[in-house]
Design a protein around this motif. Structure first.
Motif, PDB file in Angstrom:
ATOM      1  N   LEU A 149       0.765  -0.983  -0.011  1.00  0.00           N
ATOM      2  CA  LEU A 149      -0.302   0.210  -0.563  1.00  0.00           C
ATOM      3  C   LEU A 149       1.245   1.288  -0.258  1.00  0.00           C
ATOM      4  CD1 LEU A 149      -2.496  -0.861   2.548  1.00  0.00           C
ATOM      5  CD2 LEU A 149      -2.703  -0.675   0.513  1.00  0.00           C
TER       6      LEU A 149
ATOM      7  N   ASP B 242      -0.666   7.041   0.399  1.00  0.00           N
ATOM      8  CA  ASP B 242      -1.817   7.424   0.355  1.00  0.00           C
ATOM      9  C   ASP B 242      -3.507   6.842   0.174  1.00  0.00           C
ATOM     10  OD1 ASP B 242      -3.482   9.776  -0.722  1.00  0.00           O
ATOM     11  OD2 ASP B 242      -3.517   9.069  -2.882  1.00  0.00           O
ATOM     12  N   GLN B 243      -3.290   5.372  -0.242  1.00  0.00           N
ATOM     13  CA  GLN B 243      -3.625   4.302  -0.022  1.00  0.00           C
ATOM     14  C   GLN B 243      -3.876   3.777   1.438  1.00  0.00           C
ATOM     15  OE1 GLN B 243      -1.238   1.829  -2.541  1.00  0.00           O
ATOM     16  NE2 GLN B 243      -3.491   1.685  -3.902  1.00  0.00           N
TER      17      GLN B 243
ATOM     18  N   TYR C 201      -6.250   6.383   2.697  1.00  0.00           N
ATOM     19  CA  TYR C 201      -7.850   6.317   2.217  1.00  0.00           C
ATOM     20  C   TYR C 201      -8.009   5.082   2.529  1.00  0.00           C
ATOM     21  CZ  TYR C 201     -10.745   4.497  -1.255  1.00  0.00           C
ATOM     22  OH  TYR C 201     -12.283   4.347  -1.971  1.00  0.00           O
ATOM     23  N   ILE C 202      -7.698   3.241   3.151  1.00  0.00           N
ATOM     24  CA  ILE C 202      -8.780   2.733   3.659  1.00  0.00           C
ATOM     25  C   ILE C 202      -8.795   2.322   4.966  1.00  0.00           C
ATOM     26  CG2 ILE C 202      -7.920   0.152   4.353  1.00  0.00           C
ATOM     27  CD1 ILE C 202      -8.194  -0.024   1.748  1.00  0.00           C
ATOM     28  N   ASN C 203      -8.407   3.221   5.696  1.00  0.00           N
ATOM     29  CA  ASN C 203      -8.615   3.491   6.806  1.00  0.00           C
ATOM     30  C   ASN C 203      -9.306   4.909   6.929  1.00  0.00           C
ATOM     31  OD1 ASN C 203      -7.069   2.009   8.426  1.00  0.00           O
ATOM     32  ND2 ASN C 203      -5.055   2.776   7.584  1.00  0.00           N
ATOM     33  N   SER C 204      -9.968   5.708   5.849  1.00  0.00           N
ATOM     34  CA  SER C 204     -11.397   6.766   5.990  1.00  0.00           C
ATOM     35  C   SER C 204     -12.272   6.119   5.588  1.00  0.00           C
ATOM     36  CB  SER C 204     -10.839   8.295   5.481  1.00  0.00           C
ATOM     37  OG  SER C 204     -11.388   8.748   4.735  1.00  0.00           O
TER      38      SER C 204
ATOM     39  N   VAL D 279     -15.184  -1.112   5.454  1.00  0.00           N
ATOM     40  CA  VAL D 279     -13.572  -0.714   6.206  1.00  0.00           C
ATOM     41  C   VAL D 279     -14.617   0.870   5.992  1.00  0.00           C
ATOM     42  CG1 VAL D 279     -11.535   0.184   4.730  1.00  0.00           C
ATOM     43  CG2 VAL D 279     -12.659  -2.467   4.322  1.00  0.00           C
ATOM     44  N   ARG D 280     -15.606   1.612   5.504  1.00  0.00           N
ATOM     45  CA  ARG D 280     -15.315   2.325   5.908  1.00  0.00           C
ATOM     46  C   ARG D 280     -16.281   2.697   7.205  1.00  0.00           C
ATOM     47  NH1 ARG D 280     -18.840   4.862   1.834  1.00  0.00           N
ATOM     48  NH2 ARG D 280     -18.310   7.309   2.179  1.00  0.00           N
TER      49      ARG D 280
ATOM     50  N   ALA E 268     -13.615   2.749   9.973  1.00  0.00           N
ATOM     51  CA  ALA E 268     -12.982   3.597  10.709  1.00  0.00           C
ATOM     52  C   ALA E 268     -13.841   4.260  11.273  1.00  0.00           C
ATOM     53  CB  ALA E 268     -12.412   4.289   8.821  1.00  0.00           C
TER      54      ALA E 268
ATOM     55  N   ARG F 234     -13.384   3.471  15.242  1.00  0.00           N
ATOM     56  CA  ARG F 234     -11.889   4.022  15.473  1.00  0.00           C
ATOM     57  C   ARG F 234     -12.565   5.173  15.725  1.00  0.00           C
ATOM     58  NH1 ARG F 234      -9.998   0.359  11.354  1.00  0.00           N
ATOM     59  NH2 ARG F 234      -9.422   2.416  10.006  1.00  0.00           N
ATOM     60  N   GLU F 235     -12.794   5.822  15.467  1.00  0.00           N
ATOM     61  CA  GLU F 235     -13.048   7.790  15.497  1.00  0.00           C
ATOM     62  C   GLU F 235     -14.454   7.291  16.220  1.00  0.00           C
ATOM     63  OE1 GLU F 235     -12.525   9.876  12.102  1.00  0.00           O
ATOM     64  OE2 GLU F 235     -11.298   8.936  11.509  1.00  0.00           O
TER      65      GLU F 235
ATOM     66  N   ILE G 140      -1.551  -7.378  -1.585  1.00  0.00           N
ATOM     67  CA  ILE G 140      -0.894  -6.769  -0.369  1.00  0.00           C
ATOM     68  C   ILE G 140      -0.859  -8.107   0.894  1.00  0.00           C
ATOM     69  CG2 ILE G 140      -1.346  -4.443  -1.522  1.00  0.00           C
ATOM     70  CD1 ILE G 140      -3.003  -4.474   1.193  1.00  0.00           C
TER      71      ILE G 140
ATOM     72  N   GLY H 119     -11.729  -3.115  -3.034  1.00  0.00           N
ATOM     73  CA  GLY H 119     -11.669  -2.372  -1.712  1.00  0.00           C
ATOM     74  C   GLY H 119     -10.877  -0.861  -1.854  1.00  0.00           C
ATOM     75  N   CYS H 120      -9.746  -1.169  -2.175  1.00  0.00           N
ATOM     76  CA  CYS H 120      -8.648   0.827  -2.377  1.00  0.00           C
ATOM     77  C   CYS H 120      -8.858   0.593  -3.860  1.00  0.00           C
ATOM     78  CB  CYS H 120      -7.494  -0.207  -2.177  1.00  0.00           C
ATOM     79  SG  CYS H 120      -6.208   1.068  -1.486  1.00  0.00           S
ATOM     80  N   LYS H 121      -8.312   2.038  -3.954  1.00  0.00           N
ATOM     81  CA  LYS H 121      -8.114   3.068  -5.227  1.00  0.00           C
ATOM     82  C   LYS H 121      -6.757   3.068  -5.684  1.00  0.00           C
ATOM     83  CE  LYS H 121      -5.877   7.269  -2.500  1.00  0.00           C
ATOM     84  NZ  LYS H 121      -6.809   8.783  -2.372  1.00  0.00           N
TER      85      LYS H 121
END
Lengths: 412, 412, 412, 412
Positions: free
Chosen positions: A397, A400-401, A404-407, B150-151, B154, B157-158, B232, B265-267
């Motif tokens: 990753l 930046d990725q 992204y994954i964590n947002s 995934v979102r 996140a 977590r917050e 990954i 699922g990632c960018k």
């Protein structure tokens, strides 16, 4: 003991050549000093790959003794070579009687182990029943198989377990590979050797669609078989169906079965009721840990006679006039008639074993008397070693990725 | 809105005919009264199978509104039929602008929902940002996708999440089947329609070996492709390898790729660096939730021009003189160019949705504001319904086997 | 005629882009002058790939007219583009009546052809019955399909054939690829579009294990189906079995069939007796040339009613209370509901067509009025072109190996 | 000769039990009297299935002697049992020297054969060179292999062949099954036994995509390998590609090869140039008839040393510092390290042999000194017997369908 010393030495060297992950881990453990002077009692299938695990632990500083976890799975050449050439005390021979089997486990336990490495939980069970004097010294154990874990969880439910046990089987790098690809290939190694019969076009019935069962099912199809799966779990049964296999109750499946291969971890998968309607000349094999998946008691009850018709093949004449063939005495066909899992598979499984032994040595003070999942980090470390020994690189990753994954804010 | 009402009605009828599990669950929920009068806001891909879920919930007593979770995935014929023939308020059309997309979500939210059923978490995100006045009334939500979860994690977590969410995706009866077999088949439905090109013999690169990725990989091989996987995660990479696929970093894989299909699922799975070395005339498709896996920004940066060369196919002329083709605007190819998952797959996924809606209604008082795994019992119930609608029976443990499985005393 | 001109032009451009072998052959024929001024009457499925063959022959110097060989297989957009944009006289529209179909064939024949390119032998049959005045001018014909060749061999047996015919179907580069991989993939393109149903886990019955049948069978398995094959040839049945498929008589196979796909070249594969015992809600599709493999007469006889339930899907209510679904009116499902074979497949098949047209032009004086196998050299030339356009090189025999292969003296 | 008589008898009984087609044919030949008193000289791989063919011919009335067609393929236990228990004169032992090999062929020829049954054409070659005094008495021969037929066709071209030879290999019931499924499975039986290494995830390079090569390629993939094919024929190379395999020249393929398996019928498939760039620790196996596919001369030229590292595995230390492993001395790996083809496969192949021996006996007066294709009727008869012993029935054409197939008048 009979055996060909030179052949045993060669077979060990061949296994070592193809177990590169374990080689890297040996250096890691050795330099950590974690196993220096630790006494390890091992009960595993005594063949070349197991020999390399035992030697690896020894070379990393441990004092190791080895017995077999199954009366029919020992490679005498390897057992001889471990004892005579490598000086690693090994108590195992092919075709042990029940008495010899338990004597050997006891001899290994006489080392007064700090750590037990077990396969099927017979040795762990013994120190909880007949050899309780050893309990105090034991800091923990590893268990290799699904079957063993099922037994250990029963012990935990009864608060009977007296030390922490690492569930090696549950490590991804173990059961994803050992149970699936290892059992898949080696089951057919055993069946080819035992029967010299064709798989293509045959109706092959697989008892169980766990990791072992699905490994066997895919390889059976890869060899051209028409495959039927039996299950007790509706989710797994649906998976088997959508993977393209037939799904039936065993009582129905046996009617057309050319081969039945059981891999459930449970007993009586083929028993009295099935033998009454089974297809004539069906071949019965077991890839589960114990030799009770194909019920030998039921075979005895339903037969008028039996004879060995070929090495590893026993013919039973059923009362209804049909014949069936039991392969390898209903014991693990891949070890009895084949050579067990391929070396590269055991390289990963035994890497987990070695890492867990180190983990127990370093962390036992903080562990409770229960079954522990192998830490995710160990799995990942072994996987990375596996890929690196193969010269394979994978993606990472980008920062930046990762962000992204964590947002959760970005969307459509 | 344009659309063929009659065709929409037919397509809904056809889906209903092949969604038998949901039919059984409708009766169960209706008689329980759990959803009677509950207001449900749904944001899913608006096509026939989704329509049947919405109608099922309505028939079970709920008040339902439906929007699309993706600007390009609406079947206008179905949207029309839901509104005009079935009186189910649906705010969705094919090819929504960004503004229309969010307007539609807002219109659906205007129902003041008790429960949200979401796909990708855009709607859940909205009630946590722009529509916070709705939060008080919401007892919980379901989320359909890996991406959404995934979102949500996140958010957890917050400590941002304000109601419990059922992780529908994590139900075995969802991700084992929807992600694997659903995405596997429907991705090629979309690619066939978009390209009329041959899969056999092609180098197909799959981004990601999660459940979606492996579903696509197996189907690609089943269609005759040579398949390369990028990952990954070292464990998944090793699995892909032992499943018989090539494993490479994307930067290497693109050089020989005839097709790249992303499902991570990632960018930024295919981005600037890849476009510089990509094979001429490579086809780029996305099966992940968002249209950022194949970076359209990177395509714009590296191209001197572009044109639509066929419905669903846009050609980009790269600065290095090569061409690449983006399928379906980089959005979910199975929904944009294909018809989405097969009805029988969505039958299972939406059975989980319906059961989770009922579960939220009955249990929300005892749930915290976090992501919940779907209870195992729901999975099993759905699996048994699935098998029973197919007329398939499976084995049951005998009492003796049950006892054996739960005991640790029997051994070798 | 209705149609989208722009879309037709695009689709032709897309096909041309992916038919690189034909592009190379066009240059070869053009420079040879062999087809300069030759009049060619073509009856093929009028869609984009066929358009490129017609345009290729035209660009190589021939005068070409084109009709459809099937009332439901025309792509109107392409037909329009050929006529209006490319000035290639095309007589074909989707959904021709029987009368229109034959009128179109006649209009094409009005070109007074030197060469006929046929698919199913309807046009060749016409010049032997109604249009015999054209026979004198015809130097030969190509036939594309197994079905057509069966009819032509019947003509040869009756000494009815009046000019030489190249058996294009028998070329390895045609039937190995077109029938197997082309039909295999495009059949499912059609079925996906027509049904949006799942293939995985379904019982798919394939009628016939010729090249088409085995192509479909392998792809069905690749998509997760459980596959049963029916055959009349014991050798092929044994092959199907050892390829891992179930083999049964159709009367038995229909009882559990979720899909039946016929690809035999014979009629009445599913007929009265089968409909009496067929599984409820079975889907019936045809991939053989004519729409008599699934007997529509039998369906009419056994039904109390029928209705279109979805585009390309007609439901028949059987007298026994069951329903079955006929896809695409029992006509070639890959062309009716799908887009026909992938472009790269037709590139090879039509390369054979173009080469055979050239061969007829150059060699007709030495040919008799019978069916000719395509010369081996043409096959090899096309195969080498195919590999070279893909950038694939293969091995060559060394002189020493060549000598070895041709000698009988060396042994053990 | 060393050997285990009892094990040999058992292995023959096991083979007989699984060779049911041959059993039916024995009765047919016996009652025809065609082979009564005929002297048959056989040179085949002397193992259990071959033993059953020899015994079958004997039981049908012939006088039979048997030698091995390969120095490393004899099963001594079976050879002993044939001689001592069944009184069938067999001249064959495992590990024959070149001199012993030819002496044994000569001893068998001393029977003064009417018919020769050969495998590789060494025996047929001998009667055309050293034992020409036998030619007068010989009415014909059968040849089992592709390799042998290549040699015989060279003889025919030189007008050297002095009696008719039945091309057993070309019978569909032989090469479709024996070469494809037999070689496919038994090659891995041999490799499993020789190496205990994993196939899944390995790069397996197959030399040749004939029937044997494609059999091996499909099974390799079925076992999880990534497969690359090398070919000299562009059509076969294109088939391999569309079957989903990589296609490369051997010089490129060896660089990444974990296994190379040769099955071409030609020599020097792996030779000097390949050894210079071959992957370290590559395993080399041969499934072709002669041991010159992997060049042992080239291995000797490029090595600084060699040693046996395991039964059936010889390690060569290459001058460039790498190692490679030659399996089974480069001889047929399925027979050297495995047990040869499965019994059911040889049942079909040897059914062709037996039927051809009968055919020669009945028809030799009308045959010329050339290679004959096995009559189609024999193939079909064997296929029907095969299906009937399996209890499988297939469809028959109705009179109406038969008429349709033979007519050219019906059309669209």
């Amino acid at each position: 003991m009979n055996g060909d010393l030179d052949e045993g030495i060669k077979r060990l060297a061949w296994a070592r050549e193809h177990m590169e992950v374990l080689a890297k881990i040996r250096e890691d453990i050795k330099s950590s000093g974690a196993l220096e002077g630790k006494r390890i009692a091992m009960a595993l299938h005594v063949e070349a790959k197991t020999g390399i695990l035992a030697l690896t632990l020894k070379e990393a500083g441990a004092d190791v003794r080895l017995a077999s976890c199954n009366p029919l799975s020992t490679d005498n050449d390897v057992s001889l070579a471990l004892n005579e050439h490598f000086g690693l005390e090994t108590h195992a021979k092919y075709g042990e009687s029940r008495e010899e089997y338990y004597n050997n486990l006891n001899s290994v336990l006489d080392i007064k182990p700090d750590i037990i490495i077990d396969d099927g939980t017979d040795m762990i069970s013994m120190v909880h029943t007949d050899r309780t004097e050893l309990l105090d010294n034991i800091i923990g154990a590893n268990e290799e198989t699904t079957t063993g874990i099922v037994r250990l969880q029963a012990m935990v439910r009864e608060s009977a377990l007296k030390f922490p046990v690492m569930d090696v089987n549950n490590a991804k790098m173990k059961h994803f590979f050992d149970n699936r690809y290892g059992t898949g290939q080696s089951t057919f190694d055993g069946i080819f050797t035992a029967t010299n019969l064709l798989i293509a076009g045959k109706n092959v019935v697989i008892g169980g669609y766990g990791w072992c069962g699905r490994g066997i099912a895919f390889k059976a199809r890869g060899l051209g078989a028409r495959v039927t799966v039996t299950e007790i779990d509706a989710v797994k049964a649906t998976e088997a169906l959508l993977d393209g296999f037939d799904v039936k109750p065993m009582l129905e499946a046996v009617r057309d079965a050319d081969f039945i291969i059981s891999a459930t971890g449970c007993k009586d998968i083929v028993t009295d009721e099935h033998l009454q309607v089974i297809k004539d000349r069906c071949l019965l094999a077991n890839s589960g840990h114990f030799d009770n998946e194909i019920s030998k008691e039921a075979l005895a009850r339903h037969s008028t006679g039996k004879k060995v018709v070929r090495r590893f093949v026993e013919e039973f004449q059923l009362k209804n006039g049909k014949k069936v063939y039991l392969l390898g005495d209903g014991r693990l066909i891949n070890l009895v008639a084949g050579q067990g899992h391929p070396a590269e598979i055991m390289d990963m499984s035994f890497a987990v074993q070695a890492m867990c032994a180190k983990y127990l040595a370093l962390n036992h003070d903080n562990l409770e008397n229960r079954v522990y999942t192998v830490p995710k980090e160990l799995d990942e470390q072994i996987a990375r070693l596996r890929l690196s020994t193969l010269g394979i690189t994978i993606d990472k990753l980008s920062p930046d990725q990762e962000k992204y994954i964590n947002s959760w804010h970005e969307g459509t």
